[in-house]
Scaffold this motif. Structure first.
Motif, short mmCIF file in Angstrom:
data_model
loop_
_atom_site.label_atom_id
_atom_site.label_comp_id
_atom_site.label_asym_id
_atom_site.label_seq_id
_atom_site.Cartn_x
_atom_site.Cartn_y
_atom_site.Cartn_z
N CYS A 39 45.64 -39.03 35.34
CA CYS A 39 46.43 -40.01 36.35
C CYS A 39 45.67 -40.77 37.17
O CYS A 39 45.96 -41.82 37.47
N MET A 40 44.51 -40.21 37.61
CA MET A 40 43.78 -41.21 38.66
C MET A 40 43.19 -42.13 37.82
O MET A 40 42.97 -43.59 38.30
N ALA A 41 42.70 -42.24 36.72
CA ALA A 41 42.15 -43.02 35.58
C ALA A 41 43.45 -44.10 35.75
O ALA A 41 43.06 -45.54 35.77
N LYS A 42 44.46 -44.14 35.66
CA LYS A 42 45.73 -44.90 35.37
C LYS A 42 45.74 -45.67 36.78
O LYS A 42 45.85 -46.67 36.83
N ARG A 43 45.83 -44.70 37.83
CA ARG A 43 46.26 -45.48 38.99
C ARG A 43 45.00 -46.08 39.61
O ARG A 43 45.15 -47.21 40.52
N LEU A 44 43.73 -46.06 39.42
CA LEU A 44 42.53 -46.34 40.16
C LEU A 44 41.57 -47.00 39.37
O LEU A 44 40.55 -47.05 39.56
N ARG A 45 42.00 -47.71 38.10
CA ARG A 45 41.03 -48.02 36.86
C ARG A 45 40.05 -49.00 37.65
O ARG A 45 38.95 -49.00 37.68
N GLU A 46 40.54 -50.30 38.26
CA GLU A 46 39.79 -51.21 38.90
C GLU A 46 38.72 -50.62 39.87
O GLU A 46 37.67 -51.23 39.73
N GLU A 47 39.21 -49.76 40.84
CA GLU A 47 38.21 -49.35 41.77
C GLU A 47 37.29 -48.44 41.23
O GLU A 47 35.93 -48.55 41.66
N ILE A 48 37.81 -47.72 40.14
CA ILE A 48 36.59 -46.61 39.53
C ILE A 48 35.70 -47.55 38.80
O ILE A 48 34.38 -47.37 38.78
N LEU A 49 36.16 -48.46 37.84
CA LEU A 49 35.26 -49.19 37.25
C LEU A 49 34.32 -50.17 37.82
O LEU A 49 33.17 -50.33 37.77
N HIS A 50 34.86 -51.04 38.86
CA HIS A 50 34.26 -52.17 39.26
C HIS A 50 33.72 -52.03 40.64
O HIS A 50 32.68 -52.44 41.07
N LYS A 51 34.43 -51.50 41.54
CA LYS A 51 34.23 -51.35 43.16
C LYS A 51 33.04 -50.30 43.25
O LYS A 51 32.01 -50.48 43.78
N GLU A 52 33.34 -48.89 42.67
CA GLU A 52 32.35 -47.88 42.83
C GLU A 52 31.24 -48.03 41.64
O GLU A 52 30.08 -47.38 42.15
N LYS A 53 31.69 -48.40 40.51
CA LYS A 53 30.79 -48.43 39.11
C LYS A 53 30.10 -47.01 39.14
O LYS A 53 28.91 -47.01 38.92
N ALA A 72 38.63 -34.88 46.01
CA ALA A 72 37.55 -34.12 45.39
C ALA A 72 37.10 -34.90 44.14
O ALA A 72 35.95 -34.47 44.10
N ILE A 73 37.77 -35.81 43.55
CA ILE A 73 37.00 -36.22 42.29
C ILE A 73 36.07 -37.41 42.85
O ILE A 73 35.00 -37.50 42.34
N TRP A 74 36.36 -38.23 43.82
CA TRP A 74 35.41 -38.99 44.20
C TRP A 74 34.10 -38.36 44.74
O TRP A 74 32.97 -38.85 44.40
N ASN A 75 34.32 -37.17 45.45
CA ASN A 75 32.90 -36.23 45.75
C ASN A 75 32.36 -35.94 44.50
O ASN A 75 31.19 -35.87 44.51
N ARG A 76 33.13 -35.40 43.37
CA ARG A 76 32.39 -35.00 42.39
C ARG A 76 31.73 -36.11 41.77
O ARG A 76 30.48 -35.92 40.89
N LEU A 77 32.32 -37.30 41.44
CA LEU A 77 31.84 -38.14 40.83
C LEU A 77 30.33 -38.46 41.42
O LEU A 77 29.13 -39.05 40.70
N ARG A 78 30.22 -38.77 42.92
CA ARG A 78 28.87 -39.04 43.49
C ARG A 78 27.93 -38.14 43.00
O ARG A 78 26.75 -38.39 42.89
#
Length: 590
Positions: free
Chosen positions: A186-200, A157-163
């Protein structure tokens, strides 16, 4: 070579810089010398001198604060900032092209009650740094999502909202400051690298223990860089931060008393996203409860990932306190923790703050229910006779794989002990369908537990494997998705049947209800919750005011009223309004 602009301005200058309009920033940049190093240094010195001699931060904040009513007050008391940014204030500032532009923050919350409380903490920190809050997405300069990582569905749900938000960001006018998007929790802690670098997709990432760092992170983001802080802390509890209520007129509030979890259940991501257990000093909790009471709040829920393992060791004299035993037949993977003021002591003191304020708590672990807690709940009229006892499964084999520290038999023995200790107690629970290795026989045992206990409220979900957990490393997620869905549907069906029977036992009886406001389905009805945290709906009609004078009034949010139940479903009671009352009076007539 020019220094980055943030080094020219310094921390205080950057605080002012991110409040300037786009045009003002361009003009200010143009004033910074761009010639050789010697001339550049002299220019920077001159620029710094002029900046120091100019108006202060307080001058900017004072002259751009929204208009407020003036009230006589002592000279040393600062004025409270306006908590929400109204459309008229924002539009007027933009229309006038003010060099100083208010930064509007939009906060969106996903997940559990802890995330609601985290949102209030994050907003309190940002408000102190001069930000204003908007409830309109299109007015926002900064959008922050407070996220959940417990299940894959929540993250999706967060990924969809981010897009969606990224598309909004790309449509931002060039005349406006860039829209900044952040992921908190919690998602920030768990998926920091993916959020910042992969998806940007975002500009800032802040874990549950990094909310104090939000002003700095946002200042860095204003320079066009991504910023992140997901470090976990062994002692951060935000004890000195008074959360700003999301709904100022709400009748109830959450108060965080501890953070993190040490239980390490094999399916659970919480210890990895929120860290180890640490408790707030009890004095700070009681101060917050008192503030809420003074504000007119009528119900407080004490919050924690493992709320009843609370242990305050903030004072030396607390550390010699005796440790309570675990519930009979329960165990932990960690050694017993010695010393500290425990949950029973906190519950006792919190219930004394305001006899007309209800006290609840969630989410507990069944292992931490010593007799003194159960006795206190039974004796105090303002501690709700409702317990959340997460079972997760009805199979001892699966409970062992989950590392829950008890068997089916020990859990049922605790249920009986609770009901003997607190007659009429309302029970709720959590269940997971399709955990690793779960067979049809295991599933049927969970179904039978639901029938045997007959919960009033239930939270049931299909298993979602999380990285970093013990189950991820040691077990196989071998139950097919369609089997998980089918088992979940069966569990929900059984729960609803039994909850309807449990709630049906209240038909014909009077329930003490805290009025929350109008029903969502009908403006002619009001709704609230009874002592057991079950939703109650009743007509908005005149009633006795409860004073014995014969006067009639209409119920208002925050009133305690008596409602005679006329029908019940698995989730809702319906009834007729009798009269207004108080907690003390209602307890006296039980």
């Amino acid at each position: 070579m020019l220094l980055p602009f943030k080094y020219v301005l310094g921390a205080a200058g950057m605080f002012l810089w991110r409040r300037l309009s786009w045009a003002a920033r361009s003009e200010l940049r143009a004033r910074v010398p761009t010639r050789g190093r010697g001339e550049q240094n002299r220019g920077l010195e001159d620029f710094s001198a002029r900046l120091a001699a100019g108006p202060t931060l307080q001058h900017f904040l004072r002259n751009t604060s929204p208009p407020q009513e003036t009230h006589p007050q002592l000279a040393e008391e600062p004025e409270e900032p306006e908590p929400y940014l109204t459309s008229s204030i924002l539009e007027e500032a933009r229309r006038k092209g003010a060099a100083f532009c208010l930064i509007a923050v939009y906060l969106e919350t996903y997940g559990c009650q802890m995330n609601v409380n985290d949102t209030e903490i994050a907003w309190a920190i940002l408000q102190k740094s001069g930000y204003l809050r908007t409830q309109q997405l299109e007015e926002a300069d900064v959008i922050l999502l407070v996220t959940c990582s417990v299940r894959e569905k929540a993250e999706q749900a967060i990924w969809n909202r981010l897009r969606h938000l990224t598309a909004l960001k790309s449509k931002r006018l060039r005349s406006q400051a860039p829209l900044r998007i952040g992921i908190l929790g919690c998602m920030a802690k768990r998926l920091r690298e993916e959020i910042l670098h992969k998806e940007k997709l975002v500009d800032i990432v802040a874990g549950p223990d990094a909310y104090r760092d939000l002003p700095r992170l946002l200042a860095v983001a204003e320079t066009g860089q991504q910023a992140a802080n997901v470090l976990l802390s062994l002692d951060e509890t935000y004890a000195d931060v008074l959360p700003v209520q999301t709904s100022p007129d709400a009748t109830s509030a959450f108060v965080s008393i501890m953070r993190g979890c040490d239980n390490m259940c094999s399916y659970c991501i919480v210890p990895f996203t929120r860290g180890r257990e640490r408790s707030r000093p009890m004095a700070s909790i009681l101060r917050e409860v008192k503030v809420l009471s003074d504000q007119g709040v009528k119900e407080v829920t004490l919050l924690g990932q493992n709320v009843n393992s609370f242990r305050d060791t903030s004072e030396v004299q607390f550390r010699s306190a005796a440790a309570p035993g675990l519930s009979r037949g329960f165990s932990t993977i960690y050694k017993a923790k010695e010393g500290g003021l425990r949950f029973a002591h906190l519950l006792d003191q919190a219930s004394r703050v305001d006899p007309e304020m209800r006290i609840r708590f969630t989410s507990p672990h069944p292992k931490d229910f010593p007799d003194e807690v159960l006795q206190l709940i039974q004796e105090r009229h303002n501690i709700c006779k409702q317990l959340h006892l997460p079972a997760q499964s009805g199979s001892s084999r699966i409970l062992e794989a989950m590392r829950r520290g008890y068997t089916r038999e020990a859990y049922l023995e605790l249920i009986q002990h609770v009901r003997d200790s607190i007659p009429g107690v309302s029970l709720s629970s959590d269940f997971i369908a399709g955990f690793c290795g779960e067979t049809e026989d295991d599933h049927q045992q969970t179904m039978s537990l639901l029938r045997q206990v007959r919960y009033n409220v239930g939270f049931l979900f299909a298993y979602s494997m999380r990285q970093k957990t013990r189950a991820y490393h040691r077990l196989q997620d071998d139950v097919p998705a369609e089997v998980k869905r089918r088992r979940l549907e069966e569990l929900i069906s059984v729960f609803r049947e039994e909850a309807t029977r449990a709630n049906g036992a209240m038909v014909g009886r009077s329930q003490l209800v805290l009025v929350e406001g109008p029903s969502k389905r009908s403006a002619a009805e009001l709704c609230g919750r009874n002592d057991g945290n079950i939703r109650v709906v009743f007509p908005d009609t005149e009633m006795e005011d409860g004073s014995g004078s014969g006067a009639v009034v209409r119920a208002q949010p925050g009133d305690y009223v008596l409602v005679k139940v006329t029908s019940a479903s698995s989730q809702t009671l319906k009834g007729v309004l009798l009269r207004r009352t108080t907690l003390r009076e209602s307890a006296a007539h039980r």
